[in-house]
Write an enzyme that holds these catalytic residues in place. Sequence first.
Site, PDB file in Angstrom:
ATOM      1  N   GLU A  89      64.414 -10.268 -50.520  1.00  0.00           N
ATOM      2  CA  GLU A  89      63.480  -9.083 -50.009  1.00  0.00           C
ATOM      3  C   GLU A  89      62.004  -9.684 -49.983  1.00  0.00           C
ATOM      4  O   GLU A  89      61.686 -10.590 -50.521  1.00  0.00           O
ATOM      5  CB  GLU A  89      63.535  -8.022 -51.115  1.00  0.00           C
ATOM      6  CG  GLU A  89      64.932  -7.379 -50.990  1.00  0.00           C
ATOM      7  CD  GLU A  89      64.967  -6.185 -51.788  1.00  0.00           C
ATOM      8  OE1 GLU A  89      64.015  -5.516 -52.164  1.00  0.00           O
ATOM      9  OE2 GLU A  89      66.084  -5.491 -52.072  1.00  0.00           O
ATOM     10  N   HIS A 114      56.706   2.023 -48.052  1.00  0.00           N
ATOM     11  CA  HIS A 114      57.730   1.128 -47.833  1.00  0.00           C
ATOM     12  C   HIS A 114      57.592   1.061 -46.081  1.00  0.00           C
ATOM     13  O   HIS A 114      57.271   1.924 -45.382  1.00  0.00           O
ATOM     14  CB  HIS A 114      59.069   1.767 -48.103  1.00  0.00           C
ATOM     15  CG  HIS A 114      60.353   0.596 -48.062  1.00  0.00           C
ATOM     16  ND1 HIS A 114      60.474   0.114 -46.740  1.00  0.00           N
ATOM     17  CD2 HIS A 114      60.982  -0.016 -48.985  1.00  0.00           C
ATOM     18  CE1 HIS A 114      61.336  -0.914 -46.912  1.00  0.00           C
ATOM     19  NE2 HIS A 114      61.749  -0.820 -48.464  1.00  0.00           N
ATOM     20  N   HIS A 121      56.821   5.450 -51.180  1.00  0.00           N
ATOM     21  CA  HIS A 121      57.921   5.043 -51.579  1.00  0.00           C
ATOM     22  C   HIS A 121      57.841   5.046 -52.932  1.00  0.00           C
ATOM     23  O   HIS A 121      58.799   5.393 -53.889  1.00  0.00           O
ATOM     24  CB  HIS A 121      58.235   3.586 -50.910  1.00  0.00           C
ATOM     25  CG  HIS A 121      59.483   3.012 -51.429  1.00  0.00           C
ATOM     26  ND1 HIS A 121      60.602   3.615 -51.209  1.00  0.00           N
ATOM     27  CD2 HIS A 121      59.614   1.735 -52.031  1.00  0.00           C
ATOM     28  CE1 HIS A 121      61.547   2.785 -51.725  1.00  0.00           C
ATOM     29  NE2 HIS A 121      60.817   1.610 -52.279  1.00  0.00           N
ATOM     30  N   ARG A 144      53.782  -3.395 -56.285  1.00  0.00           N
ATOM     31  CA  ARG A 144      55.138  -3.737 -56.879  1.00  0.00           C
ATOM     32  C   ARG A 144      55.968  -4.918 -56.018  1.00  0.00           C
ATOM     33  O   ARG A 144      56.073  -4.522 -54.700  1.00  0.00           O
ATOM     34  CB  ARG A 144      56.023  -2.607 -57.084  1.00  0.00           C
ATOM     35  CG  ARG A 144      57.324  -2.923 -57.463  1.00  0.00           C
ATOM     36  CD  ARG A 144      58.178  -1.651 -57.915  1.00  0.00           C
ATOM     37  NE  ARG A 144      58.353  -0.922 -56.702  1.00  0.00           N
ATOM     38  CZ  ARG A 144      59.489  -1.048 -56.124  1.00  0.00           C
ATOM     39  NH1 ARG A 144      60.602  -1.811 -56.480  1.00  0.00           N
ATOM     40  NH2 ARG A 144      59.734  -0.108 -55.057  1.00  0.00           N
TER      41      ARG A 144
HETATM   42  P1  FAD Z   1      64.281   8.579 -61.363  1.00  0.00           P
HETATM   43  O1  FAD Z   1      65.467   7.687 -60.779  1.00  0.00           O
HETATM   44  O2  FAD Z   1      63.623   9.199 -60.015  1.00  0.00           O
HETATM   45  O3  FAD Z   1      64.756   9.629 -62.185  1.00  0.00           O
HETATM   46  C1  FAD Z   1      64.057  10.748 -62.510  1.00  0.00           C
HETATM   47  C2  FAD Z   1      64.544  11.801 -63.229  1.00  0.00           C
HETATM   48  O4  FAD Z   1      63.893  12.502 -63.882  1.00  0.00           O
HETATM   49  C3  FAD Z   1      65.551  12.684 -62.327  1.00  0.00           C
HETATM   50  O5  FAD Z   1      66.585  12.981 -62.865  1.00  0.00           O
HETATM   51  C4  FAD Z   1      64.659  13.925 -62.369  1.00  0.00           C
HETATM   52  O6  FAD Z   1      65.643  15.059 -61.799  1.00  0.00           O
HETATM   53  C5  FAD Z   1      64.077  13.981 -63.467  1.00  0.00           C
HETATM   54  N1  FAD Z   1      62.933  14.839 -63.428  1.00  0.00           N
HETATM   55  C6  FAD Z   1      61.759  15.011 -62.948  1.00  0.00           C
HETATM   56  N2  FAD Z   1      61.064  15.673 -63.510  1.00  0.00           N
HETATM   57  C7  FAD Z   1      61.685  16.463 -64.324  1.00  0.00           C
HETATM   58  C8  FAD Z   1      61.257  17.378 -65.026  1.00  0.00           C
HETATM   59  N3  FAD Z   1      59.950  18.072 -64.974  1.00  0.00           N
HETATM   60  N4  FAD Z   1      62.038  18.095 -66.124  1.00  0.00           N
HETATM   61  C9  FAD Z   1      63.310  17.554 -66.110  1.00  0.00           C
HETATM   62  N5  FAD Z   1      63.645  16.448 -65.259  1.00  0.00           N
HETATM   63  C10 FAD Z   1      62.932  15.985 -64.643  1.00  0.00           C
HETATM   64  N6  FAD Z   1      63.712  -0.192 -56.726  1.00  0.00           N
HETATM   65  C11 FAD Z   1      64.188  -1.199 -56.931  1.00  0.00           C
HETATM   66  O7  FAD Z   1      64.330  -1.877 -58.127  1.00  0.00           O
HETATM   67  N7  FAD Z   1      65.148  -1.639 -56.203  1.00  0.00           N
HETATM   68  C12 FAD Z   1      65.794  -0.881 -54.804  1.00  0.00           C
HETATM   69  O8  FAD Z   1      66.429  -1.384 -54.212  1.00  0.00           O
HETATM   70  C13 FAD Z   1      64.970   0.374 -54.807  1.00  0.00           C
HETATM   71  N8  FAD Z   1      65.345   0.875 -53.711  1.00  0.00           N
HETATM   72  C14 FAD Z   1      64.869   2.271 -53.396  1.00  0.00           C
HETATM   73  C15 FAD Z   1      65.078   3.155 -52.318  1.00  0.00           C
HETATM   74  C16 FAD Z   1      64.766   4.468 -52.301  1.00  0.00           C
HETATM   75  C17 FAD Z   1      65.071   4.911 -51.175  1.00  0.00           C
HETATM   76  C18 FAD Z   1      63.867   4.870 -53.222  1.00  0.00           C
HETATM   77  C19 FAD Z   1      63.231   6.376 -53.346  1.00  0.00           C
HETATM   78  C20 FAD Z   1      63.410   3.981 -54.481  1.00  0.00           C
HETATM   79  C21 FAD Z   1      64.070   2.904 -54.482  1.00  0.00           C
HETATM   80  N9  FAD Z   1      63.502   1.813 -55.395  1.00  0.00           N
HETATM   81  C22 FAD Z   1      64.234   0.709 -55.724  1.00  0.00           C
HETATM   82  C23 FAD Z   1      62.526   2.447 -56.473  1.00  0.00           C
HETATM   83  C24 FAD Z   1      63.538   3.005 -57.778  1.00  0.00           C
HETATM   84  O9  FAD Z   1      64.688   3.495 -57.264  1.00  0.00           O
HETATM   85  C25 FAD Z   1      62.846   4.009 -58.936  1.00  0.00           C
HETATM   86  O10 FAD Z   1      61.907   3.623 -59.074  1.00  0.00           O
HETATM   87  C26 FAD Z   1      63.672   4.075 -60.001  1.00  0.00           C
HETATM   88  O11 FAD Z   1      65.105   4.496 -59.711  1.00  0.00           O
HETATM   89  C27 FAD Z   1      63.204   5.041 -61.076  1.00  0.00           C
HETATM   90  O12 FAD Z   1      63.986   5.583 -61.774  1.00  0.00           O
HETATM   91  P2  FAD Z   1      63.651   6.410 -62.748  1.00  0.00           P
HETATM   92  O13 FAD Z   1      64.544   6.749 -63.960  1.00  0.00           O
HETATM   93  O14 FAD Z   1      62.223   6.174 -63.566  1.00  0.00           O
HETATM   94  O15 FAD Z   1      63.304   7.710 -62.084  1.00  0.00           O
HETATM   95  C1  SIN Z   2      64.843  -1.813 -50.484  1.00  0.00           C
HETATM   96  O1  SIN Z   2      65.962  -1.707 -50.370  1.00  0.00           O
HETATM   97  O2  SIN Z   2      64.025  -2.089 -49.529  1.00  0.00           O
HETATM   98  C2  SIN Z   2      63.726  -1.230 -51.594  1.00  0.00           C
HETATM   99  C3  SIN Z   2      63.706  -2.015 -52.508  1.00  0.00           C
HETATM  100  C4  SIN Z   2      62.464  -1.547 -53.671  1.00  0.00           C
HETATM  101  O3  SIN Z   2      61.919  -0.488 -53.361  1.00  0.00           O
HETATM  102  O4  SIN Z   2      62.448  -2.313 -54.425  1.00  0.00           O
END
Ligand code: FAD
Ligand code: SIN
Length: 538
Positions: free
Chosen positions: A113, A241, A348, A383
């Site tokens: 990537e 993104h 993003h 990032r």
């Molecule tokens: P999340 O997975 O967002 O989980 C947050 C949780 O908190 C959820 O369950 C939500 O319901 C809960 N929550 C929020 N507020 C509250 C509240 N007030 N009370 C109770 N629960 C709450 N990163 C990579 O490294 N590689 C990738 O390929 C990649 N692709 C991506 C593609 C997309 C479309 C997106 C949107 C992001 C991508 N990212 C990627 C970024 C990555 O997915 C996220 O940064 C990561 O998943 C965040 O994980 P997390 O557990 O911190 O939060």
């Molecule tokens: C992507 O698949 O392009 C998302 C990867 C990322 O957000 O790190």
Amino acid sequence: MSVKTDFLIIGSGIAGLYSALKLAKHGTVAIVTKKHKAESNTNYAQGGIASVFDPKDSFDRHIKDTLDASAGLCKLEAVKLVVEEGPAHIKELFKIGVPFTLDKNGNFDLGREGGHHFHRIVHVKDHTGRDVESNLLNKVKDEPNITIFEDHAAIDLITEHHTFSPGPANDSLLHCWGAYVLDSNSDKVVKFTSKATILASGGCGQVYLHTTNPGIATGDGVAMCYRAGASIANMEFMQFHPTTLYHPDAGSFLISEAVRGFGGTLITQDGLEFMQNYHPMKSLAPRDIVARAIDNELKKRGDRCVFLDVTHLDADKIRNRFPQIYEKCASFKIDITKEPIPVVPAAHYSCGGVVTDLNAKTIISGLFACGEVACTGVHGANRLASNSLLEALVFANRACQSAVQFVKAQKNQMPRIPHWDDAGTFNSEEWVLISHDKMEIKNLMWDYVGIVRSNLRLERALSRIRLIRQEIENFYRRTKVTDGLVELRNLATVAQLIIQSALLRKESRGLHYTTDYPKTNDEDFLKDTIVQHKTYPF
Ligand code: FAD
Ligand code: SIN
């Protein structure tokens, strides 16, 4: 109503669920999560998890790519430990059952990537996040010590602000004893008390009109921490993104950067490549550069989108490697093997967040943060692709180690904590205010605080958001809480923090670009833009 637990986890994405599995050996764990079926950003991750598995690659190269992408702002120690500890956690996910795609020799198939000089992205085709989330969730459901409370939204952290005991002499001695949480099924606020709390509530992409993030990403964790007095850093670094599907019904569906890593190229409407004019890595330059280049091309040419072209690549290979993207585009009558994909940038990822140290501790004692909500120093001003899931795993593990140690060492009794008091509030009929304010904030942020900024736009945005916030606060104080109101209040707070941070940074760096200070100022620049709500004296 109340629930007592050893460990409270707010959020059920990768950071929350991985923390829960690690903590289950040490006591009872309650996970509160806003939506049923574990809605999260994690679910939508496509590209994968960056990590060193190829013997020709090295930790030093991964560290260097991360530092280069971050425009000089990440913390070397934080990057080092994420890169070095990461592979063991990915192997753990594999053991749990995440079906990472393998090559013909049975090793992880490694994608590439933007900003990476090596193939190092471990993935499950183009739906990595969905498989990570579902496998972690299955494992969590097997653990008798863990209880998941779905449809439960944390409203506020419980700190000295809420207890009957006198507040501490200063903010550095603040303590967290759990959270007030809205059970959306019963409309009751439940008091969750805990010996330690892990905040894993994800990002805030919903503050922008166009975003890859699902509806849950409303910045609740950052807003709750800000109200409680924690330090919030680097909120100006919102990552856009470069490539989301340009179609009115596609909801900013992501077209993974891995598509460019596989050989896809960015072209204009008349078929011309343009990235060679912006960076030697062309379509695989770091994300901030590609998003700005697209923004510039659109403004210069007056076009509505650019295109991502994979028609020169083997059609079967594309369908096999990117089944989700192929199907989604096909549902909009775009056959990506035959025609270029129309794409535009969208908000993003939040590189800023709640400040933690290398052990995931916040400045509030008993409160730990990991995942997208945290600002650990790994991402700096931009990032590197696929470093987010990696950081979430490593810091979730560290948060658990810290929480366990904290609970063992804790001698203080929990003070008397009152139940949620909603006396004097009423059920409002004015829900149109919520939907209107939400759209106003999202439009304001998109138009004035987007990829390219200026003092004039930021100042205008600040004066508008202050007014909107005040109105929302007044409404909040009079009204019985609902999910929508909690989220709106948090969105307004996070919007203000992004704007204030952007105004503090008097230079362009990484994801923050302003026409008033177009250059990076390496002589005299802010390492971190910290905003903190001064909570004491009350
Ligand atoms: P999340 O997975 O967002 O989980 C947050 C949780 O908190 C959820 O369950 C939500 O319901 C809960 N929550 C929020 N507020 C509250 C509240 N007030 N009370 C109770 N629960 C709450 N990163 C990579 O490294 N590689 C990738 O390929 C990649 N692709 C991506 C593609 C997309 C479309 C997106 C949107 C992001 C991508 N990212 C990627 C970024 C990555 O997915 C996220 O940064 C990561 O998943 C965040 O994980 P997390 O557990 O911190 O939060
Ligand atoms: C992507 O698949 O392009 C998302 C990867 C990322 O957000 O790190």
